[in-house]
Design a protein around this motif. Sequence first.
Motif, PDB file in Angstrom:
ATOM      1  N   MET A   1       0.847  -1.188   0.000  1.00  0.00           N
ATOM      2  CA  MET A   1       0.000   0.000   0.000  1.00  0.00           C
ATOM      3  C   MET A   1       0.883   1.239   0.000  1.00  0.00           C
ATOM      4  N   VAL A   2       0.359   2.319  -0.570  1.00  0.00           N
ATOM      5  CA  VAL A   2       1.027   3.604  -0.592  1.00  0.00           C
ATOM      6  C   VAL A   2       0.150   4.567   0.208  1.00  0.00           C
ATOM      7  N   LEU A   3       0.774   5.280   1.148  1.00  0.00           N
ATOM      8  CA  LEU A   3       0.064   6.282   1.922  1.00  0.00           C
ATOM      9  C   LEU A   3       0.097   7.583   1.134  1.00  0.00           C
ATOM     10  N   MET A   4      -1.082   8.112   0.829  1.00  0.00           N
ATOM     11  CA  MET A   4      -1.194   9.321   0.019  1.00  0.00           C
ATOM     12  C   MET A   4      -1.807  10.439   0.853  1.00  0.00           C
ATOM     13  N   THR A   5      -1.295  11.625   0.684  1.00  0.00           N
ATOM     14  CA  THR A   5      -1.870  12.819   1.294  1.00  0.00           C
ATOM     15  C   THR A   5      -2.578  13.588   0.193  1.00  0.00           C
ATOM     16  N   ILE A   6      -3.845  13.919   0.415  1.00  0.00           N
ATOM     17  CA  ILE A   6      -4.600  14.649  -0.593  1.00  0.00           C
ATOM     18  C   ILE A   6      -5.099  15.971  -0.025  1.00  0.00           C
ATOM     19  N   ALA A   7      -5.254  16.941  -0.911  1.00  0.00           N
ATOM     20  CA  ALA A   7      -5.833  18.236  -0.549  1.00  0.00           C
ATOM     21  C   ALA A   7      -7.248  18.281  -1.111  1.00  0.00           C
ATOM     22  N   CYS A   8      -8.201  18.526  -0.228  1.00  0.00           N
ATOM     23  CA  CYS A   8      -9.600  18.609  -0.636  1.00  0.00           C
ATOM     24  C   CYS A   8     -10.235  19.759   0.140  1.00  0.00           C
ATOM     25  N   PRO A   9     -10.059  20.995  -0.358  1.00  0.00           N
ATOM     26  CA  PRO A   9     -10.524  22.167   0.379  1.00  0.00           C
ATOM     27  C   PRO A   9     -12.031  22.234   0.582  1.00  0.00           C
ATOM     28  N   GLU A  10     -12.796  21.495  -0.230  1.00  0.00           N
ATOM     29  CA  GLU A  10     -14.257  21.551  -0.079  1.00  0.00           C
ATOM     30  C   GLU A  10     -14.764  20.733   1.104  1.00  0.00           C
ATOM     31  N   GLY A  11     -13.885  20.051   1.827  1.00  0.00           N
ATOM     32  CA  GLY A  11     -14.293  19.267   2.994  1.00  0.00           C
ATOM     33  C   GLY A  11     -13.834  17.834   2.882  1.00  0.00           C
ATOM     34  N   GLU A  12     -14.089  17.069   3.926  1.00  0.00           N
ATOM     35  CA  GLU A  12     -13.606  15.685   3.967  1.00  0.00           C
ATOM     36  C   GLU A  12     -14.205  14.865   2.834  1.00  0.00           C
ATOM     37  N   PRO A  13     -13.337  14.305   1.996  1.00  0.00           N
ATOM     38  CA  PRO A  13     -13.836  13.506   0.878  1.00  0.00           C
ATOM     39  C   PRO A  13     -14.170  12.091   1.324  1.00  0.00           C
ATOM     40  N   GLY A  14     -15.069  11.464   0.609  1.00  0.00           N
ATOM     41  CA  GLY A  14     -15.268  10.033   0.771  1.00  0.00           C
ATOM     42  C   GLY A  14     -14.195   9.320  -0.035  1.00  0.00           C
ATOM     43  N   LEU A  15     -14.169   8.004   0.037  1.00  0.00           N
ATOM     44  CA  LEU A  15     -13.155   7.257  -0.721  1.00  0.00           C
ATOM     45  C   LEU A  15     -13.307   7.453  -2.228  1.00  0.00           C
ATOM     46  N   ASP A  16     -14.539   7.577  -2.713  1.00  0.00           N
ATOM     47  CA  ASP A  16     -14.741   7.782  -4.153  1.00  0.00           C
ATOM     48  C   ASP A  16     -14.124   9.098  -4.611  1.00  0.00           C
ATOM     49  N   ARG A  17     -14.346  10.169  -3.854  1.00  0.00           N
ATOM     50  CA  ARG A  17     -13.780  11.480  -4.216  1.00  0.00           C
ATOM     51  C   ARG A  17     -12.259  11.456  -4.093  1.00  0.00           C
ATOM     52  N   ALA A  18     -11.736  10.808  -3.037  1.00  0.00           N
ATOM     53  CA  ALA A  18     -10.287  10.705  -2.865  1.00  0.00           C
ATOM     54  C   ALA A  18      -9.665   9.965  -4.055  1.00  0.00           C
ATOM     55  N   ALA A  19     -10.310   8.894  -4.497  1.00  0.00           N
ATOM     56  CA  ALA A  19      -9.816   8.142  -5.656  1.00  0.00           C
ATOM     57  C   ALA A  19      -9.821   9.016  -6.903  1.00  0.00           C
TER      58      ALA A  19
END
Length: 94
Positions: free
Chosen positions: A5-23
Amino acid sequence: MSRDMVLMTIACPEGEPGLDRAAELLGVPAAEMDKGFGVVVLDPQKGLYAVQVHETAISQRPTADTGGQAVKAHSPTRASSRSGRRGSRQVAIE
């Protein structure tokens, strides 16, 4: 057989994403996300979150929708993740 597994850091300023949005932000199929790890809040004021993704999905992904942000890979770590897997690599989107 377990997959790395790879640990990824994402920026989502509109709020906490679900897994679908993160993907979607990472440009990988949602099925490649670690559902057991989920989306972990790192800094809610900055909209930063962490997810784990199968390493093969990251290496095979098309250009991610990062909103013009650079994707930066960090060296592999050997620390155990929340889901008990070892050998995660942290990748930050800045």
